[in-house]
Write a protein that holds these residues in place. Sequence first.
Motif, PDB file in Angstrom:
ATOM      1  N   GLU A  17       0.844  -1.183   0.000  1.00 38.36           N
ATOM      2  CA  GLU A  17       0.000   0.000   0.000  1.00 38.36           C
ATOM      3  C   GLU A  17       0.884   1.239   0.000  1.00 38.36           C
ATOM      4  OE1 GLU A  17      -3.208   0.437  -0.236  1.00 38.36           O
ATOM      5  OE2 GLU A  17      -3.947  -1.614   0.018  1.00 38.36           O
ATOM      6  N   ALA A  18       0.439   2.258  -0.714  1.00 27.71           N
ATOM      7  CA  ALA A  18       1.135   3.551  -0.706  1.00 27.71           C
ATOM      8  C   ALA A  18       0.378   4.490   0.226  1.00 27.71           C
ATOM      9  CB  ALA A  18       1.218   4.123  -2.112  1.00 27.71           C
ATOM     10  N   VAL A  19       0.612   4.309   1.514  1.00 30.25           N
ATOM     11  CA  VAL A  19      -0.018   5.147   2.542  1.00 30.25           C
ATOM     12  C   VAL A  19       1.070   5.608   3.503  1.00 30.25           C
ATOM     13  CG1 VAL A  19      -2.288   4.036   2.393  1.00 30.25           C
ATOM     14  CG2 VAL A  19      -0.560   3.113   3.959  1.00 30.25           C
ATOM     15  N   PRO A  20       0.881   6.759   4.151  1.00 32.96           N
ATOM     16  CA  PRO A  20       1.907   7.214   5.100  1.00 32.96           C
ATOM     17  C   PRO A  20       1.998   6.274   6.295  1.00 32.96           C
ATOM     18  CG  PRO A  20      -0.056   8.593   5.236  1.00 32.96           C
ATOM     19  CD  PRO A  20      -0.243   7.705   4.058  1.00 32.96           C
ATOM     20  N   GLY A  21       3.225   5.970   6.710  1.00 30.73           N
ATOM     21  CA  GLY A  21       3.344   5.102   7.877  1.00 30.73           C
ATOM     22  C   GLY A  21       4.721   4.499   8.039  1.00 30.73           C
ATOM     23  N   PHE A  22       4.762   3.415   8.787  1.00 28.59           N
ATOM     24  CA  PHE A  22       6.013   2.764   9.156  1.00 28.59           C
ATOM     25  C   PHE A  22       5.692   1.337   9.565  1.00 28.59           C
ATOM     26  CE2 PHE A  22       4.080   4.807  12.753  1.00 28.59           C
ATOM     27  CZ  PHE A  22       4.249   3.935  13.825  1.00 28.59           C
ATOM     28  N   MET A  23       6.702   0.603  10.004  1.00 26.57           N
ATOM     29  CA  MET A  23       6.478  -0.749  10.498  1.00 26.57           C
ATOM     30  C   MET A  23       6.977  -0.871  11.927  1.00 26.57           C
ATOM     31  SD  MET A  23       7.170  -3.248   7.237  1.00 26.57           S
ATOM     32  CE  MET A  23       6.352  -2.894   5.658  1.00 26.57           C
ATOM     33  N   ALA A  24       6.289  -1.696  12.703  1.00 24.95           N
ATOM     34  CA  ALA A  24       6.655  -1.961  14.087  1.00 24.95           C
ATOM     35  C   ALA A  24       6.862  -3.463  14.246  1.00 24.95           C
ATOM     36  CB  ALA A  24       5.573  -1.476  15.036  1.00 24.95           C
ATOM     37  N   PHE A  25       7.817  -3.834  15.096  1.00 25.71           N
ATOM     38  CA  PHE A  25       8.169  -5.239  15.278  1.00 25.71           C
ATOM     39  C   PHE A  25       8.324  -5.559  16.764  1.00 25.71           C
ATOM     40  CE2 PHE A  25       9.814  -3.780  11.256  1.00 25.71           C
ATOM     41  CZ  PHE A  25       9.578  -4.823  10.367  1.00 25.71           C
ATOM     42  N   THR A  26       7.884  -6.747  17.136  1.00 24.35           N
ATOM     43  CA  THR A  26       8.243  -7.312  18.444  1.00 24.35           C
ATOM     44  C   THR A  26       8.988  -8.610  18.182  1.00 24.35           C
ATOM     45  OG1 THR A  26       6.140  -8.507  18.677  1.00 24.35           O
ATOM     46  CG2 THR A  26       6.272  -6.272  19.618  1.00 24.35           C
ATOM     47  N   LEU A  27       9.985  -8.871  19.026  1.00 25.79           N
ATOM     48  CA  LEU A  27      10.853 -10.013  18.797  1.00 25.79           C
ATOM     49  C   LEU A  27      11.097 -10.746  20.114  1.00 25.79           C
ATOM     50  CD1 LEU A  27      12.629 -11.450  16.636  1.00 25.79           C
ATOM     51  CD2 LEU A  27      14.495  -9.960  17.361  1.00 25.79           C
ATOM     52  N   THR A  28      10.759 -12.022  20.130  1.00 22.88           N
ATOM     53  CA  THR A  28      11.108 -12.900  21.247  1.00 22.88           C
ATOM     54  C   THR A  28      12.051 -13.970  20.717  1.00 22.88           C
ATOM     55  OG1 THR A  28       9.294 -14.459  20.888  1.00 22.88           O
ATOM     56  CG2 THR A  28       8.823 -12.525  22.262  1.00 22.88           C
ATOM     57  N   ASN A  29      12.483 -14.877  21.589  1.00 21.01           N
ATOM     58  CA  ASN A  29      13.357 -15.958  21.135  1.00 21.01           C
ATOM     59  C   ASN A  29      12.673 -16.864  20.120  1.00 21.01           C
ATOM     60  OD1 ASN A  29      15.346 -15.013  22.836  1.00 21.01           O
ATOM     61  ND2 ASN A  29      14.942 -16.502  24.456  1.00 21.01           N
TER      62      ASN A  29
END
Length: 331
Positions: free
Chosen positions: A294-306
């Motif tokens: 998609e071409a929308v304003p924004g970003f990505m967020a991540f959570t990381l566990t083992n």
Amino acid sequence: MKNKHSIYLLFLLVISFYSYGQARPDHALSKTANQHAEIQAVKKGISFLAIGDFGRHGAFTQKEVARDMGTVAEILDLNFTISVGDNFYPNGVQSTQDYQWISSFESIYTHHLLHEPWFVALGNHDYEGNAQAQIDYSNISRRWQMPHRYFERLIEIDKGKYLQLLVIDTNPFIAKYKANPEKYLGIADQNTQEQLQWMETKLANNDPKIVWKIVVGHHPLYTGGKRKNDQETKDIQLLFEPILEKHKVDAYICGHEHDLQIIKKSDKNVMQFLSGAGSELRETGKTEGSLFAEAVPGFMAFTLTNNALKAYVIQSTANDFKIIYQTEIKK
């Protein structure tokens, strides 16, 4: 007179309460709350954001995206931010004293959790200025971390298990940039074979304490956007995809296209997260393996566990953010 004054104040309070209810009705508040509830911090792990192609003095949607980065950072109790490059438009920075450090970065990303480390890659527009100044700014800013044009960070996730994060410089591998050293300053001086050898050596580290491998670069391996059929995209894929596959890299985070894309080819291990919608946007599309585009304003967020990497695609709207896609990689 006192009674009249009291009645007048009461009237203003009633009107204010009514207006607030009209502006943000209960169902709108519930919708916002539900959106926020979809994204959660992890107790035994880390979280980070990825943004790219952003530095435009707050223009286009840069300020709205920065606002929502702060909100999400607070929800996730953020550990760090990744920038995939093109940090300053249109021609990078001139020096460590360039006012763009204020107008495009320091005065925009103001939330206190956005003062956690930023691990920063160089983009092609950064090479149109003084790329060395971005490296040197690491000695001025505690949060801006670019000790070299490419570098490694080993980040503890939980109980002695680590993320291996490699930030690479893809620009010197683009033939048309190297052929134009007057525009892309200092690019002809970069030793691409030395960087490739460094990558191979770092990724060959099979220490069992390293449970995740993520590589960050500016240019995409794959895209359904503007540069879908460009030679530079084909060259980057041909060069880097075999290295990432050989060493079982879990994710490649990039930008260059001004949109948000997630691509996972069925016969490949690596999943690509393209987060280039930090400011100005361009039309996008899909390609083989596209999970989202998609071409929308924004970003990505991540959570990381083992055991799991969760990724959220965040769209910035006029007043708040919304999660428009999410996916997960499990170990």
